[in-house]
Design a protein around this motif. Structure first.
Motif, PDB file in Angstrom:
ATOM      1  N   TYR A 132     -60.725  -4.399  28.706  1.00 18.40           N
ATOM      2  CA  TYR A 132     -60.060  -3.090  28.608  1.00 18.40           C
ATOM      3  C   TYR A 132     -59.356  -2.931  27.247  1.00 18.40           C
ATOM      4  O   TYR A 132     -58.132  -2.996  27.179  1.00 18.40           O
ATOM      5  N   PRO A 133     -60.117  -2.691  26.162  1.00 20.05           N
ATOM      6  CA  PRO A 133     -59.480  -2.537  24.845  1.00 20.05           C
ATOM      7  C   PRO A 133     -58.998  -1.108  24.594  1.00 20.05           C
ATOM      8  O   PRO A 133     -58.579  -0.784  23.488  1.00 20.05           O
ATOM      9  N   HIS A 134     -58.992  -0.290  25.653  1.00 19.55           N
ATOM     10  CA  HIS A 134     -58.739   1.146  25.487  1.00 19.55           C
ATOM     11  C   HIS A 134     -57.314   1.485  25.077  1.00 19.55           C
ATOM     12  O   HIS A 134     -57.036   2.598  24.668  1.00 19.55           O
ATOM     13  N   MET A 135     -56.399   0.525  25.216  1.00 19.97           N
ATOM     14  CA  MET A 135     -54.989   0.813  24.893  1.00 19.97           C
ATOM     15  C   MET A 135     -54.452  -0.140  23.830  1.00 19.97           C
ATOM     16  O   MET A 135     -53.254  -0.394  23.776  1.00 19.97           O
ATOM     17  N   MET A 136     -55.354  -0.636  22.959  1.00 14.75           N
ATOM     18  CA  MET A 136     -54.965  -1.665  21.990  1.00 14.75           C
ATOM     19  C   MET A 136     -53.848  -1.233  21.046  1.00 14.75           C
ATOM     20  O   MET A 136     -53.054  -2.055  20.612  1.00 14.75           O
ATOM     21  N   SER A 137     -53.791   0.063  20.714  1.00 17.35           N
ATOM     22  CA  SER A 137     -52.773   0.488  19.746  1.00 17.35           C
ATOM     23  C   SER A 137     -51.546   1.080  20.438  1.00 17.35           C
ATOM     24  O   SER A 137     -50.724   1.723  19.801  1.00 17.35           O
ATOM     25  N   VAL A 138     -51.440   0.857  21.748  1.00 13.12           N
ATOM     26  CA  VAL A 138     -50.299   1.404  22.490  1.00 13.12           C
ATOM     27  C   VAL A 138     -49.280   0.305  22.783  1.00 13.12           C
ATOM     28  O   VAL A 138     -49.636  -0.744  23.322  1.00 13.12           O
ATOM     29  N   ARG A 139     -48.045   0.526  22.408  1.00 16.13           N
ATOM     30  CA  ARG A 139     -46.973  -0.433  22.678  1.00 16.13           C
ATOM     31  C   ARG A 139     -46.037   0.075  23.784  1.00 16.13           C
ATOM     32  O   ARG A 139     -45.459  -0.697  24.527  1.00 16.13           O
ATOM     33  N   ASN A 140     -45.867   1.387  23.857  1.00 16.18           N
ATOM     34  CA  ASN A 140     -45.001   1.990  24.872  1.00 16.18           C
ATOM     35  C   ASN A 140     -45.815   3.019  25.631  1.00 16.18           C
ATOM     36  O   ASN A 140     -46.572   3.764  25.023  1.00 16.18           O
ATOM     37  N   CYS A 141     -45.666   3.061  26.941  1.00 15.38           N
ATOM     38  CA  CYS A 141     -46.448   4.059  27.666  1.00 15.38           C
ATOM     39  C   CYS A 141     -45.743   4.598  28.906  1.00 15.38           C
ATOM     40  O   CYS A 141     -44.804   3.999  29.437  1.00 15.38           O
ATOM     41  N   PHE A 142     -46.227   5.751  29.308  1.00 17.44           N
ATOM     42  CA  PHE A 142     -45.768   6.465  30.494  1.00 17.44           C
ATOM     43  C   PHE A 142     -46.893   6.364  31.512  1.00 17.44           C
ATOM     44  O   PHE A 142     -48.051   6.659  31.191  1.00 17.44           O
ATOM     45  N   ILE A 143     -46.578   5.935  32.718  1.00 17.91           N
ATOM     46  CA  ILE A 143     -47.592   5.831  33.773  1.00 17.91           C
ATOM     47  C   ILE A 143     -47.230   6.824  34.866  1.00 17.91           C
ATOM     48  O   ILE A 143     -46.100   6.815  35.380  1.00 17.91           O
ATOM     49  N   ARG A 144     -48.168   7.661  35.238  1.00 21.47           N
ATOM     50  CA  ARG A 144     -47.879   8.660  36.258  1.00 21.47           C
ATOM     51  C   ARG A 144     -47.773   7.958  37.614  1.00 21.47           C
ATOM     52  O   ARG A 144     -48.658   7.186  37.999  1.00 21.47           O
ATOM     53  N   GLY A 145     -46.718   8.245  38.345  1.00 27.37           N
ATOM     54  CA  GLY A 145     -46.477   7.593  39.630  1.00 27.37           C
ATOM     55  C   GLY A 145     -47.659   7.685  40.580  1.00 27.37           C
ATOM     56  O   GLY A 145     -47.985   6.728  41.285  1.00 27.37           O
ATOM     57  N   SER A 146     -48.344   8.836  40.562  1.00 29.58           N
ATOM     58  CA  SER A 146     -49.431   9.083  41.513  1.00 29.58           C
ATOM     59  C   SER A 146     -50.630   8.166  41.315  1.00 29.58           C
ATOM     60  O   SER A 146     -51.473   8.067  42.203  1.00 29.58           O
TER      61      SER A 146
END
Lengths: 92, 99, 95
Positions: A51-65
């Protein structure tokens, strides 16, 4: 409100959020809201090879649903506190 | 009521959105609301494939992405992002969210 | 336990009696959990401890077209489970 309140006590702790698309993201819990949306800092995806799809992401928001599970840090789960809070909530 | 987990710090910066159907859309966040509806500017989609490198498809202009179809909103670290070799990255597309 | 706590009038009352007991949870996506119930709410969001998750997958053999049923198990110390994936909850397992 039980879990919203409880997750607020875990801010600053490391958790792994498993999503309903099978992605698992580990990071430091930054914040949570009443929908149980979750914000994580310093994240990395479990199995980054696949899963290299978020390689440049350090901080993220995840939707509760889209959350399936959250793996909690064993050292900071107070089961007595959870039992009491659950009984209080069940009484309404 | 209550506080919404803020997307505020991400406004006017580059974000990467994972949608419930498994797409990855990169763009500049211009606005959002309580339901996680997003306004995205200068978007492109990153199409992952296990056979070829990542293909970048320009979507252009302003888009509204409906919150119900959003799984993850990531803040893109531009420095890391520019260092990625996307044309050499091979990976199957993400699975759709199954509720 | 008071009498008020012990009466079962609605489904969630039954779950209340399972607090701190080992329960079985069936989830969407052919997943099952066995673990100790530490917290729950009206959405059936839960926190379980000493969890064992079982995932069942069915693969079709390319040549014989036979169904091969595989189960994968893993252990997790503490798990928050979002209620929208829950299909059923069973009270304490009797061993």
């Amino acid at each position: 409100m039980l879990f919203y309140s409880y997750f607020k006590t875990l801010v600053g702790k490391q958790v792994t959020v498993e999503l309903k698309n099978d992605l698992a993201i580990t990071g430091t819990l930054h914040s949570v809201d009443q929908y149980l949306n979750i914000k994580l800092n310093n994240v990395h995806v479990v199995n980054e090879q696949k899963y290299p799809h978020m390689m440049s992401v350090r901080n993220c928001f995840i939707r509760g649903s889209v959350v399936r599970y959250v793996q909690l840090p064993p050292g900071s789960v107070d089961v007595e506190l959870l039992h009491d809070a659950t009984r209080r909530e069940a009484r309404g | 009521m209550g506080t919404n987990v803020g997307l505020a710090p991400m406004v006017d910066s580059t974000i990467s959105v994972i949608t419930n159907d498994g797409r990855v859309i990169v763009g500049i966040l211009r606005g959002y609301d309580q339901a996680t509806n997003l306004i995205l500017d200068e978007c492109h989609e990153r199409v992952y494939s296990s056979k070829t490198g990542v293909e970048q498809v320009v979507l252009g202009g302003l888009h509204i992405v409906r919150g119900d179809n959003i799984a993850v909103v990531g803040e893109v670290d531009d420095e890391i992002d520019q260092g990625l070799n996307l044309s050499a990255t091979r990976a199957a597309p993400l699975s759709p969210v199954q509720h | 336990m008071t009498e008020e706590d012990a009466t079962v009038k609605e489904p969630l009352d039954l779950i209340k009696l399972s607090l701190d007991e080992r329960i079985y949870v069936k989830l969407r996506g052919d997943r099952e959990l066995r673990g100790r119930l530490h917290a729950y709410d009206q959405h059936l969001n839960m926190i379980l401890g000493e969890v064992e998750e079982t995932i069942t997958t069915i693969e079709i053999d390319d040549e014989t077209y036979e169904e091969i049923i595989k189960t994968n198990k893993r252990a997790v110390p503490f798990l928050f489970v979002r209620g929208d994936g829950v299909i059923l909850v069973s009270p304490p397992l009797r061993q």
